[in-house]
Design a protein around this motif. Structure first.
Motif, short mmCIF file in Angstrom:
data_model
loop_
_atom_site.label_atom_id
_atom_site.label_comp_id
_atom_site.label_asym_id
_atom_site.label_seq_id
_atom_site.Cartn_x
_atom_site.Cartn_y
_atom_site.Cartn_z
N THR A 617 0.84 -1.21 0.00
CA THR A 617 0.00 0.00 0.00
C THR A 617 0.87 1.25 0.00
O THR A 617 0.61 2.21 -0.75
N ASP A 621 1.01 4.15 -2.91
CA ASP A 621 0.75 5.55 -2.56
C ASP A 621 1.88 6.45 -3.05
O ASP A 621 1.64 7.48 -3.68
N LEU A 805 -5.47 1.74 -10.58
CA LEU A 805 -4.97 2.76 -9.64
C LEU A 805 -4.86 4.12 -10.32
O LEU A 805 -5.28 5.14 -9.77
N GLY A 808 -8.12 5.66 -10.85
CA GLY A 808 -8.81 6.03 -9.63
C GLY A 808 -9.98 5.14 -9.26
O GLY A 808 -10.78 5.48 -8.39
N VAL A 810 -9.67 2.12 -7.93
CA VAL A 810 -9.34 1.44 -6.68
C VAL A 810 -8.37 2.31 -5.89
O VAL A 810 -7.63 3.13 -6.47
N THR A 811 -8.38 2.17 -4.59
CA THR A 811 -7.43 2.89 -3.74
C THR A 811 -6.18 2.03 -3.56
O THR A 811 -6.19 0.82 -3.85
N PRO A 812 -5.06 2.61 -3.09
CA PRO A 812 -3.87 1.79 -2.83
C PRO A 812 -4.15 0.62 -1.89
O PRO A 812 -3.64 -0.48 -2.09
N GLU A 813 -5.00 0.85 -0.86
CA GLU A 813 -5.32 -0.23 0.06
C GLU A 813 -6.08 -1.35 -0.64
O GLU A 813 -5.82 -2.54 -0.42
N GLU A 814 -7.05 -0.98 -1.47
CA GLU A 814 -7.84 -1.98 -2.19
C GLU A 814 -6.97 -2.76 -3.19
O GLU A 814 -7.11 -3.97 -3.34
#
Length: 829
Positions: A617, A621, A805, A808, A810-814
């Protein structure tokens, strides 16, 4: 006494009969195969061309030697029945090429009948208005009985209206060249002064679907190939010849020829026919001409090299999309078609009284005229042809069942080699050694060639799983390999690059190589050899290595220790930009900068046999922030503000090394820092030459981590029945015999070989700057201690998240969670 002797003889005969009848009969070993026999080394020769066999059986070819720094062209003859070459200087050719104010260099020399020789050449007129870039060619001339060559006017070679001609550049001593087209943009600037005028193709180039290079000029043009008048509003990025692509071909001397006009023949070679006619051939077909240069016939096909067609006694052999076709040169009709899948770009074809022959890196093939089978006579995998640094320069049949060839090793040796049928050699070697690899590797192939030279009765079977057209994933291929190993049917050696080596070590799959390293202690860079070490044992040894580096002034590199720091400094802006952008910013794969530095951190994403979602993650980021920062000052490709100049360094022997232009941009003040990888001698010379010419510049390990990337790391399977033979293979791979040869896949791990290579980079430093012992590069190599190890399956899973990613979605965590779920079963195996 006689009676006793008779009884003994009878007993012996009876035993012999019984031994022949009892049990399984002993299998007959099939005998006979083609073998490679090294011939004479051609001293001082640095180019050869046009090898042919005369009616008397003599082998003839032309070549160039360097004598006291001067090029001398010669004619060489190996008389029938001899294996020694006789040399004669070609005085008329040397006089013709050495004309004051002109640089002339041959593309091909073809010998006809009764003392007639045809010369295809290019010419640079040093007195022309555009200086050294005023190039003409190809041009054709004819010498009769050793007389001064007379130009032959060929309409298809003449420059037409709107045609800027073809472009040709011979590779420099370091193997590099830069594409250019006439006057440099901007007028009078000297090359290499760091101004924009130094970029002859500021728009770079792309490759179209047919493999052609399309060059884009960042300067506005008016559509006719000339610079537009001031105020012209044409869109930037017009091609040099609008709407045209540039076809690339090679001359025998290592020159690279670019042509782009439909109005003229992009001629790659000339061949003289027995009837006094001649052929000119190129990517638009083969044309037949009479002695006065008048075209009498045209045949389809594409010939990209000087050995691209064959002709014999009234029959033409020409390449087609499917293979080859033959034509009757009198009736002009096609007489046969032949299929051959995927010949090398450097394939040689020819004809003789027995039919068609073809030679490339995979071997030598023969097919009878009208026959339906292309038979492989010589298995390239069991000869020097498998070695990446060996290139066939010329080949001709010997008049019987064999062939004479001239091979070049890519450096300074040209050697005659004979391929002949040996009835006393077993058809199949009695021993096989198998090597498995996910991807191909040049040094391994080089080692195979040298190993089989020393062990002619061993066949090395190199199984490369992921070819250019492979549809299988790395995960599927590794699962199949694991099944083979589990069932005791695995290979003898593994090329470990991209494989789950940690798992193999834990499960006892790999043999300990520490004894071998102890035996070779002092000859290798010991800091690089414990790539896969555990509890005093070593399970794999690298063949080569590359070095991730960051370059720039001392102040900019200070404290640059993390990806987060790089993203932060890049986002601060300023002029020039902090980070030199790369072509990856707007790549077609949609990964942007997200995967640019993945390999440096790959080992941090796995912990206790699972994905470390927190570490991944954090990487996502930081990489997203870096991507956004770079894209803020590098608009998408096609925008007038965005251009990247490409230069390519091409090596001899069939290898190619793309040059990283980052050091050039640092020298020109276009960026403060550049992150790249020094992976070869041309990049090293490029980097050190540029940086040493500007005060305060340095090369350091990326993020000061002393990392290196092992290349071609090989291990031996514990279950192999050929362990000792496999050890011998590794000894060969790590020896100077293999390590001294530069095959474009990294730097040697053999200490002596590395020093030789770095010294050669210093000698070939085309900037002329003094760089001492390599500006500390050798010292840096001796301090590297952290290998970059990449599991190909994990990398594929991470790459698959990059597009979402950036979009946008998905998020870095997802994204990290998705990777963990995707790899859960794979990592548990």
């Amino acid at each position: 006494m006689k009676k006793r002797m008779s009884i003994l003889l009878f007993g012996a005969m009876l035993l012999g009969l019984l031994s022949g009848c009892g049990g399984e009969p002993k299998a007959q070993v099939p005998m006979g195969r083609y073998v490679e026999k090294p011939g004479q080394v051609l001293e001082n020769v640095d180019m050869v061309d046009s090898m042919f066999r005369t009616d008397a059986g003599d082998m003839v070819f032309y070549g160039r030697e360097t004598v006291e720094g001067k090029s001398v062209y010669c004619r060489y003859v190996m008389p029938s029945g001899s294996e020694t070459v006789e040399r004669t200087e070609v005085s008329w050719l040397n006089e013709f090429l050495n004309v004051e104010g002109k640089d002339r260099f041959p593309s091909q020399i073809a010998e006809g009948t009764e003392g007639t020789v045809y010369l295809l050449y290019h010419e640079i007129d040093q007195t022309a208005e555009n200086g050294s870039h005023a190039m003409k060619g190809p041009l054709l001339a004819r010498s009769t009985n050793g007389g001064t060559p007379e130009p032959i006017q060929v309409a298809e070679l003449e420059t037409k209206d709107g045609d800027d001609g073809s472009f040709s550049f011979a590779a420099g001593s370091n193997g590099s060249f830069t594409f250019s087209n006439g006057a440099l943009p901007g007028g009078e600037d000297e090359p290499g002064d760091g101004d924009e005028a130094d970029d002859p193709f500021p728009g770079g180039y792309t490759m179209d679907g047919n493999g052609n290079f399309v060059f884009n000029d960042g300067e506005p043009e008016d559509g006719d190939g000339e610079e537009a008048p001031e105020g012209d509003e044409d869109e930037p990025g017009d091609a040099l010849i609008p709407g045209e692509s540039f076809d690339i071909s090679t001359s025998v001397g290592g020159a690279y020829v670019f042509g782009g006009s439909d109005a003229r023949l992009n001629c790659n070679g000339v061949a003289a026919l027995e009837d006094g006619f001649l052929l000119l051939f190129g990517d638009k077909g083969t044309y037949r001409y009479n002695a006065d240069g008048v075209k009498t016939a045209e045949f389809p096909g594409q010939a990209f090299t000087t050995s691209g067609v064959g002709a014999y006694k009234g029959t033409l052999l020409s390449p087609t999309a499917e293979g080859f076709a033959t034509y009757d040169l009198e009736t002009l009709k096609e007489t046969g078609s032949y299929s051959y899948d995927n010949p090398d770009f450097y394939a040689h074809i020819g004809m003789d009284e027995k039919g068609i022959y073809l030679a490339d890196s995979s071997g030598i093939y023969r097919q009878a005229i009208g026959g339906g089978i292309l038979e492989r006579l010589v298995d390239g995998g069991m000869t020097s042809l498998v070695m990446p640094n060996q290139t066939i320069q010329s080949i001709v049949s010997d008049g019987e069942d064999g062939f004479w060839a001239i091979l070049s090793d890519g450096e300074d040796e040209y050697r005659l080699v004979h391929y002949d049928y040996d009835p006393d050699m077993p058809t199949d070697p009695d021993t096989e050694l198998t090597i498995f690899a996910l991807k191909d590797n040049s040094t391994v192939r080089q080692a195979i060639g040298e190993f089989q030279r020393a062990n002619p009765n061993v066949r090395v079977n190199f199984r490369v799983a992921m070819g250019d057209d492979s549809a299988a994933t790395a995960e599927d291929l590794i699962r199949t390999l694991n099944t083979e190993i589990l069932n005791g049917k695995g290979p003898d050696l593994l090329l470990l690059d991209g494989l789950p080596v940690e798992s193999y070590m834990e499960k006892g799959v790999l043999a300990d190589l520490s004894g071998l390293l102890g035996e070779l202690e002092g000859t290798l860079l010991s800091n690089l050899m414990e790539v896969y070490a555990q509890e005093g044992k070593v399970y794999g040894v690298p063949a080569k290595f590359t070095v991730p580096v960051m370059m720039g002034n001392w102040e900019s590199l200070k404290g640059l220790d993390t990806l987060e720091e790089l993203a932060g400094r890049t986002a601060q802006g300023g002029e020039p930009p902090f980070l030199r952008a790369t072509e990856a910013v707007w790549d077609e794969e949609g990964t942007g900068m997200l995967m640019k530095y993945y390999d440096l951190f790959a080992q941090h994403f796995l912990k206790d046999g699972a994905v470390d979602q927190g570490a991944l993650t954090d990487y996502f980021d930081a990489a997203l922030k870096l991507d956004a920062a770079v894209k803020a000052y590098v608009p998408q490709s096609g925008d007038s503000a965005a251009y990247i100049t490409y230069t390519v360094a091409v090596g001899k022997g069939g290898g190619m090394e793309p040059l990283d232009m980052g050091p050039e941009d640092l020298r020109a003040g276009k960026a403060r820092v550049h992150l790249g990888t020094i992976a070869g001698v041309n990049n090293l010379a490029q980097a050190l030459g540029n940086l040493s010419s500007k005060e305060g510049q340095a090369i350091e390990s990326t993020f000061h981590k002393n990392t290196y990337t092992p290349v071609g790391t090989v291990g031996i399977l514990e279950g192999s029945s050929q362990k000792e033979l496999a050890m011998d293979f590794l000894r060969m791979m790590l020896s100077p015999t293999v390590q001294d040869d530069y095959v474009f896949d990294g730097f040697p791990v053999n200490a002596g070989s590395l020093e030789k290579l770095v010294n050669s980079a210093m000698e070939d430093n085309y900037f002329g700057a003094s760089v001492g012992d390599g500006a500390g590069f050798l010292t840096l190599c001796r301090t590297l201690d952290t290998p970059i190890l990449v599991d190909q399956v994990v990398k594929e899973a991470v790459t698959n998240q990059a597009g979402e990613l950036l979009a946008g979605t998905v998020t870095p965590e997802e994204a990290a969670a998705n990777v963990a779920e995707k790899l859960r079963l794979y990592l548990a195996e």
